[in-house]
Write a protein that holds these residues in place. Sequence first.
Motif, PDB file in Angstrom:
ATOM      1  N   CYS A 155       0.872  -1.108   0.095  1.00 56.78           N
ATOM      2  CA  CYS A 155      -0.108  -0.070  -0.034  1.00 56.78           C
ATOM      3  C   CYS A 155       1.060   1.414   0.112  1.00 56.78           C
ATOM      4  O   CYS A 155       1.846   1.168   0.772  1.00 56.78           O
ATOM      5  CB  CYS A 155      -1.037  -0.117   1.230  1.00 56.78           C
ATOM      6  SG  CYS A 155      -2.028   1.199   1.148  1.00 56.78           S
ATOM      7  N   LYS A 157      -0.631   4.266   0.472  1.00 54.01           N
ATOM      8  CA  LYS A 157      -1.730   5.413   1.253  1.00 54.01           C
ATOM      9  C   LYS A 157      -0.851   5.917   2.366  1.00 54.01           C
ATOM     10  O   LYS A 157      -1.269   7.018   2.635  1.00 54.01           O
ATOM     11  CB  LYS A 157      -2.981   4.779   1.332  1.00 54.01           C
ATOM     12  CG  LYS A 157      -3.480   4.421   0.100  1.00 54.01           C
ATOM     13  CD  LYS A 157      -4.085   5.692  -0.438  1.00 54.01           C
ATOM     14  CE  LYS A 157      -5.188   5.463  -1.827  1.00 54.01           C
ATOM     15  NZ  LYS A 157      -4.477   5.080  -3.040  1.00 54.01           N
ATOM     16  N   CYS A 159      -1.851   5.661   5.467  1.00 52.71           N
ATOM     17  CA  CYS A 159      -2.505   6.494   6.512  1.00 52.71           C
ATOM     18  C   CYS A 159      -1.960   6.573   7.983  1.00 52.71           C
ATOM     19  O   CYS A 159      -1.158   5.536   8.167  1.00 52.71           O
ATOM     20  CB  CYS A 159      -3.968   5.505   6.662  1.00 52.71           C
ATOM     21  SG  CYS A 159      -4.927   5.259   5.056  1.00 52.71           S
ATOM     22  N   PHE A 161      -2.255   5.663  10.957  1.00 54.85           N
ATOM     23  CA  PHE A 161      -2.322   4.584  11.870  1.00 54.85           C
ATOM     24  C   PHE A 161      -1.822   3.626  11.656  1.00 54.85           C
ATOM     25  O   PHE A 161      -1.722   2.632  12.147  1.00 54.85           O
ATOM     26  CB  PHE A 161      -4.016   4.635  12.363  1.00 54.85           C
ATOM     27  CG  PHE A 161      -4.625   4.459  11.038  1.00 54.85           C
ATOM     28  CD1 PHE A 161      -4.853   3.028  10.563  1.00 54.85           C
ATOM     29  CD2 PHE A 161      -5.348   5.472  10.582  1.00 54.85           C
ATOM     30  CE1 PHE A 161      -5.814   3.034   9.584  1.00 54.85           C
ATOM     31  CE2 PHE A 161      -6.319   5.311   9.466  1.00 54.85           C
ATOM     32  CZ  PHE A 161      -6.549   3.907   9.061  1.00 54.85           C
ATOM     33  N   CYS A 162      -1.608   3.190  10.274  1.00 48.30           N
ATOM     34  CA  CYS A 162      -1.373   1.740   9.708  1.00 48.30           C
ATOM     35  C   CYS A 162       0.093   1.520   9.302  1.00 48.30           C
ATOM     36  O   CYS A 162       0.869   2.198   8.847  1.00 48.30           O
ATOM     37  CB  CYS A 162      -2.225   1.686   8.289  1.00 48.30           C
ATOM     38  SG  CYS A 162      -2.450   0.243   7.842  1.00 48.30           S
ATOM     39  N   VAL A 164       0.647  -1.144   7.409  1.00 42.26           N
ATOM     40  CA  VAL A 164       0.557  -1.988   6.101  1.00 42.26           C
ATOM     41  C   VAL A 164       1.728  -1.497   5.285  1.00 42.26           C
ATOM     42  O   VAL A 164       2.348  -2.168   4.659  1.00 42.26           O
ATOM     43  CB  VAL A 164      -0.512  -2.269   5.663  1.00 42.26           C
ATOM     44  CG1 VAL A 164      -0.678  -2.788   4.208  1.00 42.26           C
ATOM     45  CG2 VAL A 164      -1.680  -3.061   6.311  1.00 42.26           C
ATOM     46  N   PRO A 165       1.816  -0.321   5.095  1.00 42.26           N
ATOM     47  CA  PRO A 165       2.906   0.236   4.068  1.00 42.26           C
ATOM     48  C   PRO A 165       4.241  -0.150   4.553  1.00 42.26           C
ATOM     49  O   PRO A 165       5.230  -0.442   3.415  1.00 42.26           O
ATOM     50  CB  PRO A 165       2.897   1.727   4.092  1.00 42.26           C
ATOM     51  CG  PRO A 165       1.281   2.037   4.598  1.00 42.26           C
ATOM     52  CD  PRO A 165       0.861   0.763   5.560  1.00 42.26           C
TER      53      PRO A 165
HETATM   54 FE1  SF4 Z   1      -3.049   1.330   3.161  1.00 38.29          FE
HETATM   55 FE2  SF4 Z   1      -3.502   0.967   5.809  1.00 38.29          FE
HETATM   56 FE3  SF4 Z   1      -4.640   2.919   4.714  1.00 38.29          FE
HETATM   57 FE4  SF4 Z   1      -5.757   0.574   3.976  1.00 38.29          FE
HETATM   58  S1  SF4 Z   1      -5.583   1.614   6.267  1.00 38.29           S
HETATM   59  S2  SF4 Z   1      -5.191   2.360   2.507  1.00 38.29           S
HETATM   60  S3  SF4 Z   1      -3.698  -0.559   4.192  1.00 38.29           S
HETATM   61  S4  SF4 Z   1      -2.363   2.522   4.891  1.00 38.29           S
END
Ligand code: SF4
Length: 434
Positions: A155, A157, A159, A161-162, A164-165
């Motif tokens: 990812c 993006k 965000c 809090f996340c 994942v990236p």
């Molecule tokens: Fe990417 Fe996490 Fe945002 Fe989903 S929540 S778009 S995985 S950064």
Amino acid sequence: MTKKLYIKTYGCQMNVYDSERMAEALDGYEQVNSPDGADMILLNTCHIREKAAEKIYSELGRYRGLKEANPDLKIGVAGCVAQAEGEEVMRRQPLVDIVVGPQSYHRLPELEAKAARGEKALDTDFPEEDKFEKLKTRPKAQRGPTAFLTVQEGCDKFCAFCVVPYTRGAEVSRPVARVLAEAEDLVSRGVREITLLGQNVNAYHGADGGETWGLARLIRRLAEIDELKRIRFTTSHPNDMEDDLITAHGDCEKLMPYLHLPVQSGSDRILKRMARKHTAAEYIRLIERIREARPDLLLSGDFIVGFPEETEEDFQATMALIEAVNYGQAYSFKYSSRPGTPAAERAEVDPEVAADRLQRLQALLTRQQKAAQDAMVGREIDVLFEKPGRLPGQMVGKSGYLHAVHVTGEVAVGQISRVRITESGPNSLGGTLL
Ligand code: SF4
Ligand code: 5AD
């Protein structure tokens, strides 16, 4: 002699898919359903919230006895905890022999060989090569009627809090030809419904020669596979919901009327701090457009309450958005600070206040979910049957809206049949075959 492999999977559907692929890649192992007597235990882990990560360490602690009984037992940690914590996993839990991040699964056989020689084996690289291409292909065994197929990973993006990236890395899409070949193979083995997976699946941009395909084009091409009856995709970001994908919800019959489109918050102030890059009104307008294309769409979402600096007013804006959108299904979480993310630096909301908000939000979502399910009673719908139910003569399947549906009667696994819905229970619908 075949060795026994026990895999325990945590977290998202992508981990479920990865676990299948890892099981196939490990030559000389058969998969078993219990850690007792296993030669290798693999935990495919999730790092999305603190609780998810802590679960892994308590689970690992439980394997001490097994390792004492069988010193040859190898214990591996895969997935996002492996990626985020790396060597720290082995320091915290010396029972662990293998640590492998999600982008290195194709190197698992080498890591297993290293562990077999009594060495610790760790790989959390982001290699250039395509892991799915290098991973051994699935054996030609018959499969159940539904399957996941990862088409996109990572990812961009970020965000606030996340994790994942950081754990899954940058957005990468698998080439069109590979996705099609895998889908054809799945269908030839009995699969009738495919869920296309990606952390940000609607940002799919797969290469086909010199061209790039978006998700809608991929879905339309998959729909040409005769024996493939249903297509779904998850998870999406609102800003990647392109016109073509919205249209596909209206004119592609095999694309099911269910969409998971997380918004996280209904407060523009919080959305901005979350770096979601859209407003509440833009999200609501987007939902309206998708519902214009597909009026009966069942909408699902994700929500975070207690994000740093969230006030009662911000929370009320989230409640108002939920009222405006009306969800048929949703997931909601208390904010959990993740080391390394921008939000981790910010002042947190009092945990009791956050817990209270979560409770109120979930009460509202549960009401909407129940209303959507109850509204199914009296309707005639198609159900894809997946397995026998708990009661004798009972079969269970899924509606297009992803409701579990049970019936009593003669119907085969993998068959799609017309059902009249007659009752709405706590977690499923009941009906009669037409
Ligand atoms: Fe990417 Fe996490 Fe945002 Fe989903 S929540 S778009 S995985 S950064
Ligand atoms: N705290 C709480 N929930 C989170 N999610 C992601 N990161 C966090 C976090 N730090 C939730 C989001 C996302 C879903 C997969 O998990 O709602 O959409």
